[in-house]
Design a protein around this motif. Structure first.
Motif, PDB file in Angstrom:
ATOM      1  N   ILE A 173       0.558 -16.562 -23.630  1.00 40.32           N
ATOM      2  CA  ILE A 173       0.655 -17.671 -22.682  1.00 40.32           C
ATOM      3  C   ILE A 173       1.775 -17.297 -21.731  1.00 40.32           C
ATOM      4  O   ILE A 173       2.877 -16.940 -22.167  1.00 40.32           O
ATOM      5  CB  ILE A 173       0.997 -19.015 -23.372  1.00 40.32           C
ATOM      6  N   PHE A 174       1.480 -17.331 -20.425  1.00 39.63           N
ATOM      7  CA  PHE A 174       2.464 -16.904 -19.426  1.00 39.63           C
ATOM      8  C   PHE A 174       2.784 -18.058 -18.481  1.00 39.63           C
ATOM      9  O   PHE A 174       1.879 -18.721 -17.975  1.00 39.63           O
ATOM     10  CB  PHE A 174       1.920 -15.723 -18.608  1.00 39.63           C
ATOM     11  N   CYS A 175       4.072 -18.275 -18.247  1.00 39.57           N
ATOM     12  CA  CYS A 175       4.436 -19.293 -17.261  1.00 39.57           C
ATOM     13  C   CYS A 175       5.809 -19.004 -16.662  1.00 39.57           C
ATOM     14  O   CYS A 175       6.528 -18.126 -17.138  1.00 39.57           O
ATOM     15  CB  CYS A 175       4.444 -20.678 -17.902  1.00 39.57           C
ATOM     16  N   GLU A 176       6.128 -19.731 -15.609  1.00 42.04           N
ATOM     17  CA  GLU A 176       7.472 -19.712 -15.039  1.00 42.04           C
ATOM     18  C   GLU A 176       8.134 -21.036 -15.392  1.00 42.04           C
ATOM     19  O   GLU A 176       7.466 -22.073 -15.358  1.00 42.04           O
ATOM     20  CB  GLU A 176       7.388 -19.532 -13.508  1.00 42.04           C
ATOM     21  N   THR A 177       9.401 -21.006 -15.763  1.00 40.17           N
ATOM     22  CA  THR A 177      10.107 -22.241 -16.130  1.00 40.17           C
ATOM     23  C   THR A 177       9.990 -23.242 -14.990  1.00 40.17           C
ATOM     24  O   THR A 177       9.586 -24.388 -15.176  1.00 40.17           O
ATOM     25  CB  THR A 177      11.605 -21.961 -16.393  1.00 40.17           C
ATOM     26  N   VAL A 178      10.378 -22.774 -13.804  1.00 35.48           N
ATOM     27  CA  VAL A 178      10.227 -23.563 -12.588  1.00 35.48           C
ATOM     28  C   VAL A 178       9.273 -22.750 -11.732  1.00 35.48           C
ATOM     29  O   VAL A 178       9.557 -21.611 -11.409  1.00 35.48           O
ATOM     30  CB  VAL A 178      11.578 -23.723 -11.861  1.00 35.48           C
ATOM     31  N   SER A 179       8.145 -23.330 -11.386  1.00 33.65           N
ATOM     32  CA  SER A 179       7.098 -22.502 -10.788  1.00 33.65           C
ATOM     33  C   SER A 179       7.316 -22.279  -9.304  1.00 33.65           C
ATOM     34  O   SER A 179       7.913 -23.089  -8.595  1.00 33.65           O
ATOM     35  CB  SER A 179       5.727 -23.113 -11.035  1.00 33.65           C
ATOM     36  N   ASN A 180       6.814 -21.155  -8.867  1.00 34.55           N
ATOM     37  CA  ASN A 180       6.914 -20.709  -7.489  1.00 34.55           C
ATOM     38  C   ASN A 180       5.583 -20.937  -6.791  1.00 34.55           C
ATOM     39  O   ASN A 180       4.592 -20.421  -7.254  1.00 34.55           O
ATOM     40  CB  ASN A 180       7.266 -19.213  -7.499  1.00 34.55           C
ATOM     41  N   PRO A 181       5.498 -21.640  -5.711  1.00 36.15           N
ATOM     42  CA  PRO A 181       6.584 -22.313  -4.994  1.00 36.15           C
ATOM     43  C   PRO A 181       6.604 -23.820  -5.225  1.00 36.15           C
ATOM     44  O   PRO A 181       7.378 -24.515  -4.595  1.00 36.15           O
ATOM     45  CB  PRO A 181       6.211 -22.030  -3.542  1.00 36.15           C
TER      46      PRO A 181
END
Ligand SMILES: *Cc1c(COP(=O)(O)O)cnc(C)c1O
Length: 405
Positions: free
Chosen positions: A149-157
């Motif tokens: 599972i892949f994510c960004e903590t705070v997503s761009n943009p």
């Protein structure tokens, strides 16, 4: 007493350089001597600690920086790479082989999206892009072939926040790895402490903070880092995204002021976001109560570092966005440039720049407006002055109507 403090961990690293220098000596060698041939053989077999073999594998300077970043994220180990993309692609290729599957947030860095969408399918690795804030959808997307599972903590943009604790639970339940790109929120959020398996950064952004270098890091267990560096099967060793030692040394020096910089970036961004909001602009910032995940961010963050340096402003059309950004640059309020974490404010219209890899229709469904300006707020000493000037620019291009008093 506080259990985990990333900045203290960095502060507490002590170096007694080769010649007593307070900064460790930079290792300016691509290869290393062995006093005995037997040690060289053992090193190739992976049986020697602290021996350097060849600089694509590791260097003293890269290990110093890796060690500091492992301390920052609270992981056993870390490996620095020549770019954030080098860290992301190596990690995914290490974990996903032909037939495997990834569940990824659909709001991620454009390069990461393009890699999963366009590059990995040729290696029979498929990705399902999901709304990462909908945990039910995330869990439903997992198949028996899912590895990550892949994510960004705070997503761009879009600055959506991933609920890392809940995602970690889902990952554990299904025996898959949770990989978190934490580039937007160093120090303020520590994914590993919340249950992530692997934390990745583009060091190019806040961590280096001076827009003069491209680099990345993978922070994880010693086992995984050793796998990445394995001479026979390691993605970092075999694909070769090696960071140069001179750069590792300069990034390590910048890392030491990260806590001071993050506080200022966050303080300035919060001020601008609050002002823009009260002016009636469409602004998104995790520190605003109006951000629908404000409480979630609050529950995960280390308070003193704030809500980060990124905010978005939606001026509806790309033409307006461009007009405003050009004027703000002319007025010396920042640069019309991609990237983030610089001492000056950087702004770009995401839809037509860093997220242009994402097809227009897809941008629409995820709520990425063509007039969305992403701002990486700088370290401005006098943010009130900056705000007044920005407001003037907005009035000039009629993003804000001038109120006659
Ligand atoms: C910039 C960025 C990357 C890519 O990093 P590079 O150092 O440019 O390769 C990955 N993820 C995020 C969130 C980024 O902002």
């Amino acid at each position: 007493m506080k259990q985990f403090d990333a900045a203290n961990n960095i502060q507490d690293l002590q170096y007694f350089g080769e010649f007593g220098g307070v900064n460790p000596s930079i290792s300016d060698s691509s290869t290393y001597t062995f006093l005995s041939a037997k040690t060289m053989f053992d090193t190739f077999e992976g049986n020697t600690e602290g021996c350097y073999l060849y600089s694509r594998h590791s260097t003293p300077s890269n290990l110093y920086l890796s060690e500091a970043l492992a301390q920052m994220e609270g992981t056993e180990s870390a490996n620095v790479t020549a770019s954030g993309m080098g860290a992301i692609t190596s990690t995914l290729l290490q974990l996903c082989k032909s037939g495997d599957h990834i569940v990824s947030s659909r709001t991620i860095y454009g390069g990461t999206y393009a890699f999963m969408k366009n590059f990995l399918p040729d290696f029979q690795v498929k990705t399902s892009f999901v709304d990462i804030t909908d945990l039910e959808i995330v869990e439903k997307a997992i198949t028996e072939n899912t590895k990550v599972i892949f994510c960004e903590t705070v997503s761009n943009p879009l600055l959506e926040i991933a609920d890392l604790k809940s995602l970690a639970k889902i990952a554990k339940k299904h025996g898959v790895k949770l990989i978190v790109d934490n580039t937007f929120s160093p120090l303020s959020i520590s994914p590993q402490i919340l249950g992530a398996d692997i934390t990745i950064h583009s060091l190019t952004k806040f961590i280096n903070g001076s827009s003069d270098a491209v680099a990345g890091v993978v922070c994880a267990s010693s086992q995984f880092i050793n796998d990445l560096k394995d001479v026979n099967s390691g993605a970092c060793m075999l694909l070769g995204p090696t960071l140069d030692s001179l750069r590792a040394a300069s990034i390590l020096k910048n890392l030491r002021t990260l806590h001071l910089r993050m506080k200022k970036h966050s303080e300035n961004a919060l001020y601008l976001a609050q002002q823009f909001e009260s002016d009636g602009l469409i602004v998104k910032y995790p520190g605003l109560k109006s951000h629908h995940q404000h409480e979630l961010f609050n529950s995960m963050m280390s308070e003193e570092y704030g809500f980060g340096g990124l905010l978005t402003l939606d001026v509806k059309t790309v033409e307006k966005a461009n007009e405003l950004m050009e004027l703000m640059q002319k007025e010396n309020l920042g640069y019309l440039a991609v990237s983030l974490g610089f001492y000056k404010t950087l702004f770009s219209a995401s839809g037509s720049s860093t997220s242009s890899e994402i097809p227009e229709a897809e941008q629409k469904t995820m709520g990425l407006s063509p007039g969305l300006i992403r701002m990486s707020v700088g370290l401005d000493h006098d943010i009130k002055r900056t705000y007044e000037k920005m407001k003037w620019c907005m009035e000039q291009v009629h993003v804000l109507e001038k109120v006659l008093s």
